[in-house]
Design a protein around this motif. Structure first.
Motif, PDB file in Angstrom:
ATOM      1  N   MET A  60     -18.022   8.759   9.965  1.00 52.57           N
ATOM      2  CA  MET A  60     -16.615   8.537   9.646  1.00 52.57           C
ATOM      3  C   MET A  60     -16.487   7.286   8.807  1.00 52.57           C
ATOM      4  SD  MET A  60     -13.462   7.914  12.255  1.00 52.57           S
ATOM      5  CE  MET A  60     -11.922   7.230  11.720  1.00 52.57           C
ATOM      6  N   SER A  61     -15.613   7.328   7.839  1.00 48.62           N
ATOM      7  CA  SER A  61     -15.376   6.173   6.996  1.00 48.62           C
ATOM      8  C   SER A  61     -14.012   5.592   7.293  1.00 48.62           C
ATOM      9  CB  SER A  61     -15.461   6.575   5.520  1.00 48.62           C
ATOM     10  OG  SER A  61     -14.387   7.438   5.194  1.00 48.62           O
ATOM     11  N   LEU A  62     -13.812   4.356   6.861  1.00 50.22           N
ATOM     12  CA  LEU A  62     -12.508   3.720   7.009  1.00 50.22           C
ATOM     13  C   LEU A  62     -11.444   4.525   6.277  1.00 50.22           C
ATOM     14  CD1 LEU A  62     -10.737   1.374   7.904  1.00 50.22           C
ATOM     15  CD2 LEU A  62     -11.554   0.082   5.925  1.00 50.22           C
ATOM     16  N   LYS A  63     -11.850   5.176   5.216  1.00 50.90           N
ATOM     17  CA  LYS A  63     -10.922   6.014   4.443  1.00 50.90           C
ATOM     18  C   LYS A  63     -10.137   6.959   5.337  1.00 50.90           C
ATOM     19  CE  LYS A  63     -11.401  10.135   1.533  1.00 50.90           C
ATOM     20  NZ  LYS A  63     -12.352  10.946   0.741  1.00 50.90           N
ATOM     21  N   HIS A  64     -10.823   7.715   6.176  1.00 46.68           N
ATOM     22  CA  HIS A  64     -10.132   8.720   6.980  1.00 46.68           C
ATOM     23  C   HIS A  64      -9.352   8.097   8.131  1.00 46.68           C
ATOM     24  CE1 HIS A  64     -13.205  11.343   4.978  1.00 46.68           C
ATOM     25  NE2 HIS A  64     -12.073  11.971   4.728  1.00 46.68           N
ATOM     26  N   ALA A  65      -9.814   6.962   8.633  1.00 47.37           N
ATOM     27  CA  ALA A  65      -9.041   6.267   9.658  1.00 47.37           C
ATOM     28  C   ALA A  65      -7.700   5.799   9.086  1.00 47.37           C
ATOM     29  CB  ALA A  65      -9.837   5.076  10.197  1.00 47.37           C
ATOM     30  N   VAL A  66      -7.703   5.332   7.834  1.00 58.30           N
ATOM     31  CA  VAL A  66      -6.460   4.900   7.191  1.00 58.30           C
ATOM     32  C   VAL A  66      -5.554   6.099   6.924  1.00 58.30           C
ATOM     33  CG1 VAL A  66      -5.471   3.881   5.100  1.00 58.30           C
ATOM     34  CG2 VAL A  66      -7.461   2.829   6.171  1.00 58.30           C
ATOM     35  N   LEU A  67      -6.124   7.171   6.401  1.00 58.23           N
ATOM     36  CA  LEU A  67      -5.314   8.364   6.129  1.00 58.23           C
ATOM     37  C   LEU A  67      -4.681   8.884   7.415  1.00 58.23           C
ATOM     38  CD1 LEU A  67      -7.547  10.315   3.555  1.00 58.23           C
ATOM     39  CD2 LEU A  67      -5.570   8.868   3.079  1.00 58.23           C
ATOM     40  N   ALA A  68      -5.452   8.905   8.498  1.00 54.38           N
ATOM     41  CA  ALA A  68      -4.921   9.382   9.771  1.00 54.38           C
ATOM     42  C   ALA A  68      -3.806   8.468  10.276  1.00 54.38           C
ATOM     43  CB  ALA A  68      -6.043   9.480  10.806  1.00 54.38           C
ATOM     44  N   ALA A  69      -3.972   7.160  10.098  1.00 55.67           N
ATOM     45  CA  ALA A  69      -2.931   6.224  10.538  1.00 55.67           C
ATOM     46  C   ALA A  69      -1.637   6.437   9.756  1.00 55.67           C
ATOM     47  CB  ALA A  69      -3.420   4.781  10.376  1.00 55.67           C
ATOM     48  N   LEU A  70      -1.746   6.815   8.495  1.00 56.14           N
ATOM     49  CA  LEU A  70      -0.555   7.022   7.672  1.00 56.14           C
ATOM     50  C   LEU A  70       0.172   8.322   8.014  1.00 56.14           C
ATOM     51  CD1 LEU A  70      -1.706   5.667   4.196  1.00 56.14           C
ATOM     52  CD2 LEU A  70       0.098   4.740   5.660  1.00 56.14           C
ATOM     53  N   LEU A  71      -0.405   9.148   8.879  1.00 56.26           N
ATOM     54  CA  LEU A  71       0.339  10.309   9.363  1.00 56.26           C
ATOM     55  C   LEU A  71       1.585   9.892  10.137  1.00 56.26           C
ATOM     56  CD1 LEU A  71      -2.584  12.602  10.573  1.00 56.26           C
ATOM     57  CD2 LEU A  71      -1.036  13.062   8.660  1.00 56.26           C
ATOM     58  N   GLU A  72       1.585   8.647  10.632  1.00 60.39           N
ATOM     59  CA  GLU A  72       2.752   8.136  11.358  1.00 60.39           C
ATOM     60  C   GLU A  72       3.929   7.875  10.426  1.00 60.39           C
ATOM     61  OE1 GLU A  72       2.981   7.810  14.720  1.00 60.39           O
ATOM     62  OE2 GLU A  72       1.047   8.821  14.690  1.00 60.39           O
ATOM     63  N   GLY A  73       3.656   7.805   9.114  1.00 59.56           N
ATOM     64  CA  GLY A  73       4.730   7.542   8.158  1.00 59.56           C
ATOM     65  C   GLY A  73       4.395   6.371   7.256  1.00 59.56           C
ATOM     66  N   GLU A  74       5.327   6.039   6.398  1.00 57.02           N
ATOM     67  CA  GLU A  74       5.147   4.975   5.423  1.00 57.02           C
ATOM     68  C   GLU A  74       4.837   3.649   6.118  1.00 57.02           C
ATOM     69  OE1 GLU A  74       7.552   4.302   1.418  1.00 57.02           O
ATOM     70  OE2 GLU A  74       8.655   3.505   3.131  1.00 57.02           O
ATOM     71  N   ALA A  75       3.889   2.899   5.549  1.00 54.65           N
ATOM     72  CA  ALA A  75       3.490   1.635   6.172  1.00 54.65           C
ATOM     73  C   ALA A  75       2.960   0.688   5.117  1.00 54.65           C
ATOM     74  CB  ALA A  75       2.429   1.872   7.242  1.00 54.65           C
ATOM     75  N   SER A  76       3.141  -0.585   5.370  1.00 49.56           N
ATOM     76  CA  SER A  76       2.562  -1.620   4.514  1.00 49.56           C
ATOM     77  C   SER A  76       1.158  -1.940   5.011  1.00 49.56           C
ATOM     78  CB  SER A  76       3.420  -2.884   4.552  1.00 49.56           C
ATOM     79  OG  SER A  76       3.383  -3.467   5.842  1.00 49.56           O
ATOM     80  N   GLY A  77       0.436  -2.739   4.229  1.00 47.36           N
ATOM     81  CA  GLY A  77      -0.873  -3.168   4.686  1.00 47.36           C
ATOM     82  C   GLY A  77      -0.780  -3.964   5.971  1.00 47.36           C
ATOM     83  N   TYR A  78       0.259  -4.782   6.088  1.00 48.10           N
ATOM     84  CA  TYR A  78       0.473  -5.563   7.312  1.00 48.10           C
ATOM     85  C   TYR A  78       0.736  -4.642   8.499  1.00 48.10           C
ATOM     86  CZ  TYR A  78       2.714  -8.761  10.612  1.00 48.10           C
ATOM     87  OH  TYR A  78       3.049  -9.476  11.735  1.00 48.10           O
ATOM     88  N   ASP A  79       1.559  -3.618   8.288  1.00 46.51           N
ATOM     89  CA  ASP A  79       1.831  -2.652   9.354  1.00 46.51           C
ATOM     90  C   ASP A  79       0.545  -1.977   9.817  1.00 46.51           C
ATOM     91  OD1 ASP A  79       4.587  -3.130   9.170  1.00 46.51           O
ATOM     92  OD2 ASP A  79       4.841  -1.566   7.655  1.00 46.51           O
ATOM     93  N   LEU A  80      -0.286  -1.572   8.857  1.00 46.83           N
ATOM     94  CA  LEU A  80      -1.532  -0.888   9.201  1.00 46.83           C
ATOM     95  C   LEU A  80      -2.488  -1.815   9.939  1.00 46.83           C
ATOM     96  CD1 LEU A  80      -2.143   1.223   5.991  1.00 46.83           C
ATOM     97  CD2 LEU A  80      -1.673   2.098   8.275  1.00 46.83           C
ATOM     98  N   ALA A  81      -2.506  -3.100   9.546  1.00 47.68           N
ATOM     99  CA  ALA A  81      -3.365  -4.053  10.246  1.00 47.68           C
ATOM    100  C   ALA A  81      -2.965  -4.142  11.713  1.00 47.68           C
ATOM    101  CB  ALA A  81      -3.288  -5.427   9.578  1.00 47.68           C
ATOM    102  N   LYS A  82      -1.663  -4.115  12.000  1.00 46.15           N
ATOM    103  CA  LYS A  82      -1.203  -4.141  13.393  1.00 46.15           C
ATOM    104  C   LYS A  82      -1.601  -2.860  14.109  1.00 46.15           C
ATOM    105  CE  LYS A  82       3.160  -5.030  12.687  1.00 46.15           C
ATOM    106  NZ  LYS A  82       4.592  -5.313  13.000  1.00 46.15           N
ATOM    107  N   VAL A  83      -1.487  -1.718  13.421  1.00 44.63           N
ATOM    108  CA  VAL A  83      -1.881  -0.441  14.017  1.00 44.63           C
ATOM    109  C   VAL A  83      -3.358  -0.464  14.392  1.00 44.63           C
ATOM    110  CG1 VAL A  83      -2.256   2.010  13.534  1.00 44.63           C
ATOM    111  CG2 VAL A  83      -0.075   0.934  12.923  1.00 44.63           C
ATOM    112  N   PHE A  84      -4.195  -0.966  13.470  1.00 43.94           N
ATOM    113  CA  PHE A  84      -5.625  -0.994  13.732  1.00 43.94           C
ATOM    114  C   PHE A  84      -5.968  -1.989  14.826  1.00 43.94           C
ATOM    115  CE2 PHE A  84      -6.071   1.675  10.168  1.00 43.94           C
ATOM    116  CZ  PHE A  84      -7.373   2.158  10.154  1.00 43.94           C
ATOM    117  N   ASP A  85      -5.173  -3.053  14.949  1.00 45.02           N
ATOM    118  CA  ASP A  85      -5.436  -4.057  15.971  1.00 45.02           C
ATOM    119  C   ASP A  85      -5.048  -3.564  17.358  1.00 45.02           C
ATOM    120  OD1 ASP A  85      -6.231  -6.706  16.802  1.00 45.02           O
ATOM    121  OD2 ASP A  85      -4.104  -7.132  17.098  1.00 45.02           O
ATOM    122  N   VAL A  86      -4.087  -2.643  17.429  1.00 42.61           N
ATOM    123  CA  VAL A  86      -3.578  -2.193  18.727  1.00 42.61           C
ATOM    124  C   VAL A  86      -3.882  -0.721  18.974  1.00 42.61           C
ATOM    125  CG1 VAL A  86      -1.526  -1.955  20.159  1.00 42.61           C
ATOM    126  CG2 VAL A  86      -1.738  -3.930  18.640  1.00 42.61           C
TER     127      VAL A  86
END
Length: 201
Positions: free
Chosen positions: A1-27
């Motif tokens: 698995m690459s970070l690519k697909h982890a990011v794409l999967a996280a964006l299924l939640e909806g529009e997000a900034s890089g800061y938003d995604l960093a919080k998602v990945f942290d939690v």
């Protein structure tokens, strides 16, 4: 698995900034994929250049403008193709387990401390995951939530994180008990005599 697909999967939640995604990945994603904010921002640039996500600038008063990202149709297709393939085996590299493996000839007291600290960290993660679960359920029982929610993926990955940390706590308690018991008696090898090479064979 690459970070690519982890990011794409996280964006299924909806529009997000890089800061938003960093919080998602942290939690939310921390129990199965870790990434630093720097890695995320680099990956977002790559995905944007590849056409898998779209970026737009949001102008803000009194704060710097920010970029927010959404999945494109190409990004959705990429995720469909990714989920169709078999996952790669997980490569485990656990430094604590190496220390535990060597504790009989190493510093058993230090290893005991490492295990205790690791177990307390597991308890902290479990408490955070339980809080996330309560927020997710929002007063519903699990059956009702699963009937009504549009996406079950985030809930299932959260359950995986919870069961993993529960098992970590159980193992930690058992390991601490065994190490404490061993510390109360002489080492098993203390009275062993050196092997005489001339008597072997």
């Amino acid at each position: 698995m690459s970070l690519k697909h982890a990011v794409l999967a996280a964006l299924l939640e909806g529009e997000a900034s890089g800061y938003d995604l960093a919080k998602v990945f942290d939690v939310s994603v921390a129990n199965f994929w870790a990434a630093t904010p720097q890695q995320l921002y680099r990956e977002l640039d790559r995905l944007s250049e590849a056409g898998l996500i779209a970026a737009r600038v949001v102008r803000q008063e009194r704060r710097p403008n920010k970029r927010v990202f959404t999945l494109t149709e190409a990004g959705h297709r990429d995720l469909v193709a990714y989920t169709a393939g078999p996952p790669k085996p997980t490569a485990v590299r656990d430094e604590l387990m190496v220390q535990v493996q060597a504790c009989d000839e190493g510093d058993a007291s230090a290893v005991h401390t490492h295990v205790r600290e690791w177990m307390e960290a597991a308890r902290g993660k479990l408490a955070r995951y339980e809080e996330m679960r309560e927020r997710m359920l929002d007063g519903l029982d699990e059956a009702a939530y699963l009937r009504e929610t549009e996406r079950v993926g985030p809930y299932l990955t959260l359950l995986r994180g919870m069961t993993s940390e529960e098992e970590n706590v159980r193992w930690g308690e058992r390991a601490l008990a065994v190490l404490a018991e061993r510390a109360e008696r002489p080492r098993a090898c203390a009275d062993r005599q050196p092997v005489d090479a001339d008597r072997v064979g």
